[in-house]
Scaffold this motif. Sequence first.
Motif, mmCIF file in Angstrom:
data_model
loop_
_atom_site.group_PDB
_atom_site.id
_atom_site.type_symbol
_atom_site.label_atom_id
_atom_site.label_comp_id
_atom_site.label_asym_id
_atom_site.label_seq_id
_atom_site.Cartn_x
_atom_site.Cartn_y
_atom_site.Cartn_z
ATOM 1 N N ASN A 170 0.859 -1.177 0.000
ATOM 2 C CA ASN A 170 0.000 0.000 0.000
ATOM 3 C C ASN A 170 0.901 1.234 0.000
ATOM 4 O OD1 ASN A 170 -1.458 2.255 1.174
ATOM 5 N ND2 ASN A 170 -3.099 0.804 1.532
ATOM 6 N N THR A 171 0.634 2.203 -0.892
ATOM 7 C CA THR A 171 1.541 3.353 -0.988
ATOM 8 C C THR A 171 0.905 4.648 -0.479
ATOM 9 O OG1 THR A 171 0.893 3.888 -3.222
ATOM 10 C CG2 THR A 171 2.708 2.355 -2.982
ATOM 11 N N VAL A 172 -0.153 4.532 0.320
ATOM 12 C CA VAL A 172 -0.767 5.746 0.873
ATOM 13 C C VAL A 172 0.106 6.277 2.004
ATOM 14 C CG1 VAL A 172 -2.763 6.703 2.028
ATOM 15 C CG2 VAL A 172 -3.070 4.968 0.278
ATOM 16 N N ASP A 173 0.569 7.516 1.849
ATOM 17 C CA ASP A 173 1.329 8.169 2.912
ATOM 18 C C ASP A 173 0.369 9.136 3.604
ATOM 19 O OD1 ASP A 173 2.905 9.694 4.513
ATOM 20 O OD2 ASP A 173 4.462 10.084 3.006
ATOM 21 N N MET A 174 -0.093 8.765 4.811
ATOM 22 C CA MET A 174 -1.163 9.530 5.444
ATOM 23 C C MET A 174 -0.773 10.990 5.679
ATOM 24 S SD MET A 174 -4.186 9.456 6.102
ATOM 25 C CE MET A 174 -5.042 7.941 6.347
ATOM 26 N N ASP A 175 0.479 11.249 6.037
ATOM 27 C CA ASP A 175 0.893 12.640 6.275
ATOM 28 C C ASP A 175 0.740 13.464 5.004
ATOM 29 O OD1 ASP A 175 1.604 11.867 8.821
ATOM 30 O OD2 ASP A 175 3.620 11.306 8.205
ATOM 31 N N ARG A 176 1.218 12.893 3.927
ATOM 32 C CA ARG A 176 1.142 13.617 2.662
ATOM 33 C C ARG A 176 -0.309 13.812 2.230
ATOM 34 N NH1 ARG A 176 4.541 10.849 -1.690
ATOM 35 N NH2 ARG A 176 2.831 9.380 -1.623
ATOM 36 N N GLU A 177 -1.124 12.768 2.404
ATOM 37 C CA GLU A 177 -2.518 12.873 1.968
ATOM 38 C C GLU A 177 -3.263 13.922 2.782
ATOM 39 O OE1 GLU A 177 -3.421 11.533 -0.700
ATOM 40 O OE2 GLU A 177 -1.773 10.121 -0.945
ATOM 41 N N ARG A 178 -2.996 13.931 4.082
ATOM 42 C CA ARG A 178 -3.683 14.926 4.923
ATOM 43 C C ARG A 178 -3.257 16.335 4.513
ATOM 44 N NH1 ARG A 178 -6.150 13.414 9.782
ATOM 45 N NH2 ARG A 178 -6.578 15.639 9.905
ATOM 46 N N ALA A 179 -1.973 16.498 4.226
ATOM 47 C CA ALA A 179 -1.494 17.822 3.811
ATOM 48 C C ALA A 179 -2.126 18.224 2.480
ATOM 49 C CB ALA A 179 0.028 17.797 3.699
ATOM 50 N N SER A 180 -2.165 17.277 1.529
ATOM 51 C CA SER A 180 -2.773 17.582 0.231
ATOM 52 C C SER A 180 -4.241 17.912 0.397
ATOM 53 C CB SER A 180 -2.658 16.386 -0.718
ATOM 54 O OG SER A 180 -1.344 15.994 -0.865
ATOM 55 N N PHE A 181 -4.898 17.194 1.305
ATOM 56 C CA PHE A 181 -6.332 17.413 1.518
ATOM 57 C C PHE A 181 -6.572 18.826 2.041
ATOM 58 C CE2 PHE A 181 -10.466 16.779 3.585
ATOM 59 C CZ PHE A 181 -11.142 16.105 2.587
ATOM 60 N N ALA A 182 -5.771 19.237 3.041
ATOM 61 C CA ALA A 182 -5.927 20.590 3.593
ATOM 62 C C ALA A 182 -5.607 21.634 2.528
ATOM 63 C CB ALA A 182 -5.008 20.751 4.792
ATOM 64 N N ASP A 183 -4.544 21.384 1.782
ATOM 65 C CA ASP A 183 -4.138 22.310 0.718
ATOM 66 C C ASP A 183 -5.255 22.472 -0.313
ATOM 67 O OD1 ASP A 183 -2.042 23.504 -1.251
ATOM 68 O OD2 ASP A 183 -2.753 21.731 -2.286
ATOM 69 N N ASN A 184 -5.826 21.333 -0.705
ATOM 70 C CA ASN A 184 -6.881 21.391 -1.712
ATOM 71 C C ASN A 184 -8.134 22.071 -1.171
ATOM 72 O OD1 ASN A 184 -7.262 20.519 -4.498
ATOM 73 N ND2 ASN A 184 -9.019 19.427 -3.656
ATOM 74 N N THR A 185 -8.417 21.871 0.126
ATOM 75 C CA THR A 185 -9.574 22.526 0.737
ATOM 76 C C THR A 185 -9.433 24.039 0.667
ATOM 77 O OG1 THR A 185 -9.725 20.685 2.278
ATOM 78 C CG2 THR A 185 -10.944 22.656 2.845
ATOM 79 N N VAL A 186 -8.257 24.530 1.054
ATOM 80 C CA VAL A 186 -8.031 25.980 1.044
ATOM 81 C C VAL A 186 -8.145 26.517 -0.368
ATOM 82 C CG1 VAL A 186 -6.296 27.739 1.463
ATOM 83 C CG2 VAL A 186 -6.621 25.922 3.113
ATOM 84 N N LYS A 187 -7.572 25.782 -1.338
ATOM 85 C CA LYS A 187 -7.584 26.287 -2.711
ATOM 86 C C LYS A 187 -8.986 26.237 -3.305
ATOM 87 C CE LYS A 187 -2.765 25.726 -3.575
ATOM 88 N NZ LYS A 187 -1.692 24.789 -3.881
ATOM 89 N N TYR A 188 -9.764 25.235 -2.891
ATOM 90 C CA TYR A 188 -11.165 25.174 -3.328
ATOM 91 C C TYR A 188 -11.911 26.402 -2.828
ATOM 92 C CZ TYR A 188 -15.825 23.137 -4.084
ATOM 93 O OH TYR A 188 -17.111 22.896 -4.498
ATOM 94 N N GLU A 189 -11.704 26.735 -1.542
ATOM 95 C CA GLU A 189 -12.383 27.903 -0.981
ATOM 96 C C GLU A 189 -11.917 29.185 -1.654
ATOM 97 O OE1 GLU A 189 -12.941 28.320 3.170
ATOM 98 O OE2 GLU A 189 -13.041 26.169 3.504
ATOM 99 N N ALA A 190 -10.620 29.229 -2.000
ATOM 100 C CA ALA A 190 -10.108 30.412 -2.701
ATOM 101 C C ALA A 190 -10.820 30.582 -4.037
ATOM 102 C CB ALA A 190 -8.607 30.271 -2.903
ATOM 103 N N THR A 191 -10.970 29.456 -4.767
ATOM 104 C CA THR A 191 -11.654 29.537 -6.055
ATOM 105 C C THR A 191 -13.098 29.987 -5.869
ATOM 106 O OG1 THR A 191 -10.261 27.703 -6.729
ATOM 107 C CG2 THR A 191 -12.056 28.266 -8.179
ATOM 108 N N LEU A 192 -13.746 29.485 -4.814
ATOM 109 C CA LEU A 192 -15.112 29.922 -4.519
ATOM 110 C C LEU A 192 -15.152 31.427 -4.314
ATOM 111 C CD1 LEU A 192 -16.680 27.383 -1.993
ATOM 112 C CD2 LEU A 192 -17.360 27.815 -4.328
ATOM 113 N N ARG A 193 -14.175 31.964 -3.575
ATOM 114 C CA ARG A 193 -14.149 33.413 -3.315
ATOM 115 C C ARG A 193 -13.925 34.181 -4.599
ATOM 116 N NH1 ARG A 193 -11.948 34.671 2.477
ATOM 117 N NH2 ARG A 193 -13.152 33.078 3.557
#
Lengths: 138, 136
Positions: free
Chosen positions: B97-120
């Motif tokens: 299994n190649t899921v790196d939880m630290d990286r995924e959590r960071a990407s998830f937070a990053d994508n959340t912020v950028k999604y909200e930025a696009t909404l704004r």
Amino acid sequence: MSMMNIFNVSGSAASAQSQRLNVVASNLANADTVAGPDGSAYKARQVTFQTQLMGANSNDPTSAGVRVSTISEDQTPGRRVHDPKHPSADADGYVTYSNVNAVEEMVNMISASRSYQNNVEVMNTAKGLILKTLQLGQ
Amino acid sequence: MLNRLTDALDFQAQALNLRSERQRLIASNIANADTPGYVARDMNFAQALRQATGNGAPAAMLAASKPGHITSSGAIDGASYSTLNYAAPSQTNLDRNTVDMDRERASFADNTVKYEATLRFIGAHVKTTLSAITGQ
């Protein structure tokens, strides 16, 4: 709305993790059971996860949920203790206990609960984003 | 005439769509953190956006060089599977299994912020257009 699928994906993972937690609970509950009249004690169980694609398009890799594919029994022989006075002792005076390893099960439990929490957090974030999207332009 | 008002929003709308795709992809990775043999994937966002907005040819598409060839579209809401990359495992796992939880959590937070930025961005664009229309 493609974000709605996150609830399916994370929900399936949370359900799989809770099934794993259930199995850990039964293993821990049976950690000290001895062999019954048939001579075989409780065997520790283990779930195996499998990816399940959940998108509208069947080969869409972006919505990969989880399901429990098999629940397998640990076939290692159970712990045998010499205790001739025990009511379940066999002819040689040995009692066979279940093969549950309590330490392993605790580690499994912590891992399952952390994964469950991760998925709940993902669902919360997705919910917040969807609500904000619905408020767009207001 | 109306499409002049909405054309400028198209880019942000595509970006928002891709952000939600990526959000789902990362959610899938997090969901499969304990699945044996699962390979984590991530999106090359810049390339996907370029493809979705029609700037730049899609990469790694099968060429249809002969009449009998079938063109591979493989499109998901404007994006293509070809922009999805496999994550290189930072620490190898016994169950492959190649899921790196630290990286995924960071990407998830990053994508959340950028999604909200696009909404704004979209919200602000709508507000600007409205104030231009009312002229006050």
